[in-house]
Design an enzyme around this catalytic site. Structure first.
Site, PDB file in Angstrom:
ATOM      1  N   CYS A  33       0.815  -1.230   0.000  1.00  0.00           N
ATOM      2  CA  CYS A  33       0.000   0.000   0.000  1.00  0.00           C
ATOM      3  C   CYS A  33       0.840   1.267   0.000  1.00  0.00           C
ATOM      4  O   CYS A  33       0.334   2.345  -0.317  1.00  0.00           O
ATOM      5  CB  CYS A  33      -0.913   0.027   1.219  1.00  0.00           C
ATOM      6  SG  CYS A  33      -2.238  -1.155   1.071  1.00  0.00           S
TER       7      CYS A  33
HETATM    8  N1  CO8 Z   1     -20.331  -9.823   6.753  1.00  0.00           N
HETATM    9  C1  CO8 Z   1     -20.910  -9.920   7.980  1.00  0.00           C
HETATM   10  N2  CO8 Z   1     -20.196 -10.117   9.122  1.00  0.00           N
HETATM   11  C2  CO8 Z   1     -18.855 -10.229   8.998  1.00  0.00           C
HETATM   12  C3  CO8 Z   1     -18.202 -10.142   7.752  1.00  0.00           C
HETATM   13  C4  CO8 Z   1     -18.998  -9.945   6.594  1.00  0.00           C
HETATM   14  N3  CO8 Z   1     -18.452  -9.846   5.396  1.00  0.00           N
HETATM   15  N4  CO8 Z   1     -16.882 -10.283   7.955  1.00  0.00           N
HETATM   16  C5  CO8 Z   1     -16.683 -10.450   9.269  1.00  0.00           C
HETATM   17  N5  CO8 Z   1     -17.873 -10.433   9.929  1.00  0.00           N
HETATM   18  C6  CO8 Z   1     -18.128 -10.591  11.355  1.00  0.00           C
HETATM   19  C7  CO8 Z   1     -17.006 -11.331  12.054  1.00  0.00           C
HETATM   20  O1  CO8 Z   1     -17.205 -12.720  11.975  1.00  0.00           O
HETATM   21  C8  CO8 Z   1     -17.122 -10.821  13.466  1.00  0.00           C
HETATM   22  O2  CO8 Z   1     -18.143 -11.512  14.127  1.00  0.00           O
HETATM   23  P1  CO8 Z   1     -18.023 -11.803  15.716  1.00  0.00           P
HETATM   24  O3  CO8 Z   1     -17.968 -10.464  16.385  1.00  0.00           O
HETATM   25  O4  CO8 Z   1     -19.258 -12.595  15.998  1.00  0.00           O
HETATM   26  O5  CO8 Z   1     -16.749 -12.568  15.882  1.00  0.00           O
HETATM   27  C9  CO8 Z   1     -17.595  -9.373  13.289  1.00  0.00           C
HETATM   28  O6  CO8 Z   1     -18.165  -9.307  11.988  1.00  0.00           O
HETATM   29  C10 CO8 Z   1     -16.458  -8.359  13.413  1.00  0.00           C
HETATM   30  O7  CO8 Z   1     -15.378  -8.779  12.582  1.00  0.00           O
HETATM   31  P2  CO8 Z   1     -13.997  -8.020  12.556  1.00  0.00           P
HETATM   32  O8  CO8 Z   1     -13.498  -7.865  13.964  1.00  0.00           O
HETATM   33  O9  CO8 Z   1     -13.096  -8.696  11.563  1.00  0.00           O
HETATM   34  O10 CO8 Z   1     -14.490  -6.607  11.970  1.00  0.00           O
HETATM   35  P3  CO8 Z   1     -13.776  -5.218  12.023  1.00  0.00           P
HETATM   36  O11 CO8 Z   1     -14.676  -4.266  12.649  1.00  0.00           O
HETATM   37  O12 CO8 Z   1     -12.370  -5.292  12.515  1.00  0.00           O
HETATM   38  O13 CO8 Z   1     -13.719  -4.840  10.460  1.00  0.00           O
HETATM   39  C11 CO8 Z   1     -12.118  -4.750   8.670  1.00  0.00           C
HETATM   40  C12 CO8 Z   1     -12.987  -5.645   9.556  1.00  0.00           C
HETATM   41  C13 CO8 Z   1     -13.030  -3.889   7.837  1.00  0.00           C
HETATM   42  C14 CO8 Z   1     -11.262  -5.645   7.799  1.00  0.00           C
HETATM   43  C15 CO8 Z   1     -11.218  -3.844   9.567  1.00  0.00           C
HETATM   44  O14 CO8 Z   1     -10.633  -4.591  10.585  1.00  0.00           O
HETATM   45  C16 CO8 Z   1     -10.136  -3.120   8.809  1.00  0.00           C
HETATM   46  O15 CO8 Z   1     -10.376  -2.464   7.806  1.00  0.00           O
HETATM   47  N6  CO8 Z   1      -8.904  -3.153   9.330  1.00  0.00           N
HETATM   48  C17 CO8 Z   1      -7.811  -2.428   8.742  1.00  0.00           C
HETATM   49  C18 CO8 Z   1      -7.265  -3.260   7.676  1.00  0.00           C
HETATM   50  C19 CO8 Z   1      -6.282  -2.517   6.830  1.00  0.00           C
HETATM   51  O16 CO8 Z   1      -6.195  -1.331   6.771  1.00  0.00           O
HETATM   52  N7  CO8 Z   1      -5.546  -3.301   6.119  1.00  0.00           N
HETATM   53  C20 CO8 Z   1      -4.677  -2.776   5.176  1.00  0.00           C
HETATM   54  C21 CO8 Z   1      -4.616  -3.845   4.195  1.00  0.00           C
HETATM   55  S1  CO8 Z   1      -4.304  -3.289   2.648  1.00  0.00           S
HETATM   56  C22 CO8 Z   1      -2.626  -3.318   2.358  1.00  0.00           C
HETATM   57  O17 CO8 Z   1      -1.823  -3.198   3.184  1.00  0.00           O
HETATM   58  C23 CO8 Z   1      -2.219  -3.615   0.999  1.00  0.00           C
HETATM   59  C24 CO8 Z   1      -1.779  -5.006   0.890  1.00  0.00           C
HETATM   60  C25 CO8 Z   1      -1.296  -5.255  -0.462  1.00  0.00           C
HETATM   61  C26 CO8 Z   1      -2.409  -5.090  -1.428  1.00  0.00           C
HETATM   62  C27 CO8 Z   1      -3.270  -6.291  -1.461  1.00  0.00           C
HETATM   63  C28 CO8 Z   1      -4.287  -6.137  -2.556  1.00  0.00           C
HETATM   64  C29 CO8 Z   1      -5.213  -7.366  -2.619  1.00  0.00           C
END
Ligand code: CO8
Length: 373
Positions: A156
């Protein structure tokens, strides 16, 4: 000393879009089919049932509403859940080269320059379509640029790290002008079968023209006041796809050969690091947070950006101060902060200061402080 300015930017946006409902519908059909095909094993407790996704969760957890993609048909086909991008012959331009040329031509036009004014092309992005020859050299040839080119990848943060390389080359005289181009086809390595991440990415390509101040019009573009790069190793965002995969067939096609992350951990660990990096960078330039007119942040997660902006400014940032493009583009990896800059820079007045800041896998953080001329 030679000074460097950002004199133009360009953006290629693929025309096809997939909104959350379309993505979720395809994913949930896949889940239904999988669960019915494995009903007996699920009943016996041998296989875990897959859980459906939801548009409400996606928008609330990330701020993403839709994404632009190179190919929609394969992504919304529940039996495929992967883009369909036919291979090109060796005599045809690669997809990344085509995206790059469009974005670079826009950046050149905005800068008021021709390809012959450029000496150096950097293709800086998370994935290269092939190992070699370098995509950047193909782009260089397609644009008719003399000089040199290379590819680089810091996930990124590729574009901001590329900006520092461009700045160094202009300042040390090895290039009069540099194009930093980020053709991100994130849909190619996103696991659309993974509920936790199937909604995260989109595709786009940005280009930035960096050149000598003396070659630009007075008042044109943005002076680069400084860059600060930070890396700190983490396995929380990882992709094990690589050239050695064929040397151990047991791993081929496994989920770790696509993007995987511990999203919550990333959120928790990266947000404070980013705020500290921006604060430290501003301090080193004798600037205060209140001197910032705008923050063009990496576009991965709206809640994360609001938290970072709050930590830096000591209060909530308005959307004018920290513009959002991830609602329409999703996370386009290194292109994200540059799309925000491209779309939200022209209203600034002379003397206004801002920071372009990327963050992501590595971990990597790139901060570039700029001032409107
Ligand atoms: N629908 C419904 N519920 C869901 C879903 C879904 N799709 N997915 C997860 N849930 C549920 C989970 O099971 C969990 O349930 P429970 O509480 O019962 O266990 C609940 O929702 C909460 O899950 P999370 O804790 O995972 O949810 P978050 O609030 O943390 O949100 C995110 C998830 C959106 C992924 C968030 O954590 C986030 O955005 N984090 C930051 C990530 C980030 O910035 N990463 C950067 C990566 S990009 C990068 O560096 C580039 C890499 C190289 C490029 C790659 C290109 C492909």
């Amino acid at each position: 000393m030679i000074k460097a300015v950002i004199s133009g930017t360009g953006l290629y946006t693929p025309p096809a879009t997939v909104d959350n409902d379309e993505l979720v519908e395809a994913f949930n059909q896949y889940v239904e089919t999988y669960n019915s095909e494995h009903a007996d094993a699920i009943e016996r407790g041998e296989v875990e049932a897959l859980q459906p996704s939801s548009s409400e969760f996606i928008e609330k957890a990330s701020g993403i509403k839709r994404r632009h993609v190179i190919d929609k048909t394969g992504i919304v086909d529940p039996e495929r859940l992967a883009p369909y991008i036919p291979e090109r012959g060796n005599d045809e331009p690669s997809v990344q080269c085509e995206m790059a040329v469009t974005a670079c031509n826009q950046a050149l036009e905005q800068a008021g320059k021709k390809a012959s004014d450029v000496d150096f092309v950097i293709v800086a992005c998370s994935n290269m379509q092939r190992a070699y020859p370098a995509i950047s050299i193909e782009v260089q040839a397609a644009l008719g640029i003399e000089g040199f080119a290379y590819d680089m990848n810091v996930a990124c943060s590729s574009a901001t790290f590329g900006l520092q390389a461009a700045l160094n080359s202009v300042e040390n005289g090895s290039a009069r002008a540099v194009l930093v181009v980020s053709p991100e086809i994130c849909s190619g390595h996103l696991n659309f079968r993974d509920r936790d991440s199937h909604f995260i990415f989109g595709d786009a390509c940005t280009a930035i023209m960096v050149e000598r101040e003396e070659d630009t019009r007075p008042g044109q573009g943005f002076e680069i006041l400084g860059t600060r790069l930070k890396t700190s190793f983490s396995n929380n965002i990882r992709n094990n796809f690589g050239f050695l995969n064929r040397a151990d067939e047991s791993g081929v096609g496994k989920p770790d050969k696509l993007f995987i992350q511990q999203g919550r951990k990333v959120f928790r660990e990266v947000s404070p690091l980013v705020a500290e990096t921006i604060q430290g960078h501003l301090e080193s330039l004798s600037l205060k947070p209140e001197d910032l007119r705008r923050m063009w942040l990496h576009q991965a997660n709206l809640n994360m950006n609001q938290l970072i902006a709050r930590r830096v400014l000591g209060r909530d940032a308005s959307e004018d101060e920290a513009p959002v493009i991830l609602d329409e583009y999703a996370n386009t990896s290194s292109a994200g902060s540059i799309i925000a800059f491209h779309k939200h820079k022209d209203d600034l007045s002379s003397g206004d200061t801002g920071v372009i800041c990327s963050f992501g896998a590595g971990y990597s953080i790139g901060s570039v402080v700029v001032r409107r001329r």
